[in-house]
Scaffold this active site. Structure first.
Site, PDB file in Angstrom:
ATOM      1  CB  CYS A   1      -0.969  -0.048   1.178  1.00 64.68           C
ATOM      2  SG  CYS A   1      -2.382   1.070   1.005  1.00 64.68           S
TER       3      CYS A   1
ATOM      4  CG  HIS B 153      -3.260  -3.675   3.567  1.00 62.28           C
ATOM      5  ND1 HIS B 153      -2.256  -3.025   4.249  1.00 62.28           N
ATOM      6  CD2 HIS B 153      -3.956  -2.713   2.898  1.00 62.28           C
ATOM      7  CE1 HIS B 153      -2.334  -1.720   4.023  1.00 62.28           C
ATOM      8  NE2 HIS B 153      -3.355  -1.508   3.194  1.00 62.28           N
TER       9      HIS B 153
ATOM     10  CD  GLU C 179      -0.574  -5.671   5.973  1.00 61.69           C
ATOM     11  OE1 GLU C 179      -1.036  -4.501   6.022  1.00 61.69           O
ATOM     12  OE2 GLU C 179      -0.198  -6.209   4.902  1.00 61.69           O
TER      13      GLU C 179
END
Length: 230
Positions: A89, A205, A207
């Protein structure tokens, strides 16, 4: 394989990345500060992560100020020696500003911040980040206002010709279609790599999709692909 996660003023996904890598994937993680510049504890088999957020408040352009931080000078040198670098990002935006990846991330086509789960897939089997997940539709969250990938026609042709497109937005069945494009990004591009295949940038994302508690572990597959192909 060690991971270094850089924190800039305004980063808000650094601890998410650290938690995902350390607790969900069992990896060694070292927190790095933007004002430091020492990466001597890392070898080129390790990986530096530039997390999401709003580095330096996203003043001027997203990632434009972070690009000049002391740590980024070391990251640029590290990448030049073949070390792996991932930008997620805002980290992707920083990599483009630093010239480590081509193109730019512009304001979303609908001019709105978008935060939702999307699907993405890769047909790229030559990059370590995607080798083990190629062909699969992965559900990964996005959260950004400036995620519309842009490059001139010559750069786009070069990216596809050199197999540098890592991920493209798709529907849940893996079809790369306009309706699956959440931001108007060119050719549904969600992530790319450099020609040397050691610098990776993606807007979604991973994560945020590594925990069974959250009901989604597709992000683990992306990180695990990199670890397995180290």
């Amino acid at each position: 394989m060690k991971f270094g996660v850089v924190t800039f003023p305004g980063s808000n996904c650094d601890h998410d990345v650290i938690d995902a890598l350390r607790n969900d994937l069992g990896q060694e993680v070292i927190a790095l500060w933007h004002k430091d510049s020492d990466l001597s504890q890392f070898s080129t088999t390790d990986c530096i992560v530039l997390p999401g957020g709003f580095s330096y408040g996203d003043y001027l352009r997203c990632g434009a100020i972070a690009r000049f931080s002391p740590m980024m000078q070391s990251v640029i040198d590290f990448a030049g020696k073949g070390g792996r670098v991932i930008g997620v990002c805002n980290g992707f935006q920083i990599l483009c500003e630093a010239g480590l990846l081509p193109g730019a991330l512009l304001q979303n086509g609908h001019q709105q911040f978008v935060c939702k789960n999307v699907y993405l897939k890769s047909d790229n089997t030559s990059a370590s980040l995607t080798k083990d997940v190629a062909g699969r539709a992965l559900k990964i969250p996005i959260a950004h206002g400036e995620g519309r990938y842009y490059a001139d026609d010559a750069t786009l042709e070069s990216l596809f010709a050199n197999n540098q497109v890592l991920f493209r937005y798709c529907d849940e069945f893996g079809n790369v279609v306009d309706d699956a494009n959440p931001t108007g990004t060119l050719r549904n591009i969600a992530g790319i790599c450099n020609k040397e295949r050691n610098v990776f940038g993606l807007m979604p994302h991973p994560e945020r999709a590594t925990s069974t508690v959250l009901g989604n572990t597709d992000g683990q597959l992306i990180f695990q692909s990199l670890i397995n192909n180290n």
